[in-house]
Write a protein that holds these residues in place. Structure first.
Motif, short mmCIF file in Angstrom:
data_model
loop_
_atom_site.label_atom_id
_atom_site.label_comp_id
_atom_site.label_asym_id
_atom_site.label_seq_id
_atom_site.Cartn_x
_atom_site.Cartn_y
_atom_site.Cartn_z
N GLU A 123 0.75 -1.13 -0.21
CA GLU A 123 0.08 -0.01 -0.14
C GLU A 123 0.82 1.06 0.00
N LEU A 124 2.05 1.17 0.77
CA LEU A 124 2.75 2.52 0.83
C LEU A 124 3.44 2.56 -0.44
N ILE A 125 3.97 1.60 -1.02
CA ILE A 125 4.96 1.89 -2.06
C ILE A 125 4.07 2.22 -3.45
N THR A 126 2.77 1.63 -3.66
CA THR A 126 1.80 2.12 -4.84
C THR A 126 1.07 3.22 -4.46
N CYS A 127 1.33 3.82 -3.16
CA CYS A 127 0.49 5.17 -2.67
C CYS A 127 -1.04 4.83 -2.46
N TYR A 164 -2.17 3.79 0.08
CA TYR A 164 -2.62 4.19 1.41
C TYR A 164 -3.28 5.57 1.31
N LEU A 165 -2.68 6.50 0.30
CA LEU A 165 -3.15 8.03 0.21
C LEU A 165 -4.46 8.20 -0.34
N MET A 166 -5.06 7.10 -0.89
CA MET A 166 -6.20 7.39 -1.97
C MET A 166 -7.35 7.33 -1.33
#
Lengths: 80, 520
Positions: free
Chosen positions: A18-22, A24-26
């Motif tokens: 989740e953190l690498i593909t961002c 987490y922020l979506m």
């Protein structure tokens, strides 16, 4: 005990993904879009692999055998 | 390597500085993350343009649609689509003195960081790893606070004038004599704002026809001051003495660009500690070069005064050098003294000149009296003139905290930049989602950190910056390092480097190559 460690490890891996593909922020609808796209791509790749890879491997194997067979014959003829 | 060994006799202690290179896989994954966010940014912009989604950021009015576009550059795209998503890690309102622990007002956002509302609750006792409080003088009780309160009742809070008109108090004179004695220079002058000290005094010192050699990673105040002065600016690589020497040689040999006249003045701008990297300037080598090529040195000790050196007198004390070798010693009172403002120290003629010609002296309001008293008390405490050993104990505690914390974080596998002895500890995060995640997770665990991203750092090198303090106890530091490990930023990098997968791929590649050579 092992199952709990495994579950924690898998959860940690998912968080890293989740953190690498961002993702987490979506926002949730963006996550749905992103995961749908990713899973669809993954499914298509696996399906293609399932259908074609076995045929490709057997063809490649035959080709290699043919090559090595030829070489072996040539080497043998020179020695003779 | 050769020039360094020539200079190594100048260093009385080992100089350990490291900027570990970004692992290739981490750089690739960071770009992947930024790529995904950029795609989603374009999608959101499209939806905002076609009114599918409500547009909450600033846009041009209908009548201005045909004018030059204001919000289409990369900075605005980045702000709208990346910065807004992680904005809750910045501008957090605190409501107590920023000591080792701080209280923060809780705020929530219901529309993904476009607006914030306060819940009314106050989160108490958050470990403060973000404030520049190196010696722990940000206190609401103690000798400094009592002295400042007494001066407040005597002089009031405002000065209502500039230094040159009616704003020159006897307190300011006392402060300047004390600061000059503290630094070991002939004379000093104090200003109300640290940023203004740099940006308003460099134009008074250099002008057209002078050359400024400035480090790559200098602070915005130095860059602004250099640009305002109108001198020619040349940049040398960060802390790289070969680059600086080459620039100096070119300047002396070739002179000014068209006319080939010699430069009127050559000024080297460096900082004591660079706050984004945690590196310390190679001061012995800079001074040796300055003497060889007859140029002037401007040392900005904003972060290093009070924080380095066995007696807390900054980077000059840390290397054991003579303060008279540095022509202009600038520093701020914000970081180690718990006050606000800046100072410049040097020869008496220089400071007398600045009293007349500095923009800050002519136009800016002078320092407020309670703040002056806070600085006087804290400087006396550090020098030991108040009769206690509190100051010396704080300086030693800071050095111990620095060594301990850096060692702990390195053992846990994080990539830490900078010098072993600097109290500014940048912990590399690299990926954009980790910036937001780290800030939030640390706050959940009651620790406040400052995370830094794109415009302040290169785009893939985002980091979390810890500012250590003499007021931090060992168990606070332990809690912080353990929480850092848990906050998802952990040891991913070291694990990747030792990862079985990479070794396996390397072995396979080798075997394949051997097989190919055999077959052909």
């Amino acid at each position: 005990m092992d199952i709990k460690n495994l579950k924690n490890y898998l959860y940690w891996l998912f968080c890293q993904f989740e953190l690498i593909t961002c993702s987490y922020l979506m926002e949730p609808w963006e996550k749905v879009l992103f995961y749908t796209f990713n899973i669809a791509m993954l499914f298509m790749v696996l399906y293609t692999a399932y259908i074609y890879v076995s045929i490709h491997i057997s063809t490649a194997f035959q080709f290699c055998l043919h090559l090595l067979g030829n070489q072996h014959e040539n080497a043998v003829s020179i020695v003779k | 390597v050769e020039p360094i060994s020539l200079f190594s006799r100048l260093y009385k202690r080992p100089f350990n500085e490291a900027f570990e290179e970004t692992p290739m896989l981490v750089a690739v994954l960071t770009y992947v993350g930024y790529g995904v966010l950029t795609l989603f940014g374009y999608l959101r912009d499209f939806m905002r343009q076609w009114k599918i989604e409500k547009c909450q950021n600033a846009t041009e009015r209908e009548e201005q649609k045909d004018f030059v576009p204001l919000y289409q550059d990369f900075e605005n795209f980045y702000t709208r689509n990346l910065y807004m998503r992680i904005r809750d890690s910045w501008n957090r309102p605190i409501c107590s003195v920023p000591g080792a622990k701080v209280d923060m007002m809780e705020r929530v956002s219901h529309d993904y960081n476009w607006t914030f509302t306060y819940t009314g609750r106050v989160i108490k006792d958050i470990i403060n790893m973000g404030s520049y409080n190196y010696l722990g003088f940000a206190q609401k009780a103690g000798t400094c606070q009592e002295a400042a309160a007494k001066v407040l009742s005597q002089y009031g809070a405002g000065v209502c004038s500039t230094r040159q008109e009616m704003g020159n108090l006897d307190k300011h004179e006392e402060l300047e004599k004390l600061v000059a004695r503290f630094l070991g220079v002939e004379s000093a002058m104090a200003y109300g704002m640290g940023f203004a000290t740099n940006s308003m005094n460099i134009p008074a010192l250099v002008g057209k026809g002078c050359l400024i050699l400035s480090d790559e990673l200098n602070h915005a105040s130095l860059v602004l001051g250099a640009r305002l002065s109108g001198a020619t600016i040349r940049i040398f690589k960060h802390n790289n003495m070969q680059s600086l020497e080459k620039l100096l040689k070119d300047a002396i040999v070739h002179g000014q660009p068209r006319t080939r006249r010699p430069w009127k003045k050559i000024l080297i701008l460096v900082e004591g500690i660079y706050s984004m990297e945690g590196s310390i300037v190679r001061l012995p080598e800079v001074i040796a070069l300055k003497k060889k090529y007859k140029s002037y040195l401007y040392l900005d000790e904003a972060h290093s005064i009070g924080a380095l050196g066995p007696s807390g007198r900054g980077v000059v004390d840390y290397f054991g050098l003579n303060p008279e070798d540095v022509d202009i010693m600038m520093g701020t009172f914000t970081k180690s003294f718990g006050a606000a403002g800046g100072y410049i120290g040097g020869k008496k003629e220089l400071i007398d000149y600045l009293r007349t010609y500095s923009h800050s002296a002519v136009y800016a309001t002078s320092m407020s009296p309670p703040v002056v008293e806070q600085i006087i008390t804290s400087v006396k405490c550090i020098m030991g003139e108040d009769g206690t050993t509190v100051g010396k104990a704080r300086v030693q505690q800071l050095a111990e905290n620095t060594r301990y914390f850096r060692r702990r974080l390195k053992e846990m596998g994080f990539i830490i930049y900078g010098n072993e002895d600097s109290p500014v500890v940048p912990l590399m995060l690299y990926m954009p989602a980790k910036i937001g995640a780290f800030g939030r997770e640390m706050l959940k665990r009651n620790i406040g950190v400052v995370v830094v991203g794109f415009p302040a750092t290169p785009i893939i090198e985002s980091r979390a910056r810890f500012c250590l303090s003499a007021a931090h106890t060992k168990e606070m530091l332990d809690r912080v390092s353990v929480s850092s490990g848990l906050s998802f930023a952990h040891a991913f990098y070291k694990q990747i480097q030792q990862l079985f997968f990479c070794r396996l791929v390397q072995c396979l590649v080798h075997k394949l190559l051997n097989l190919m050579f055999k077959v052909l």
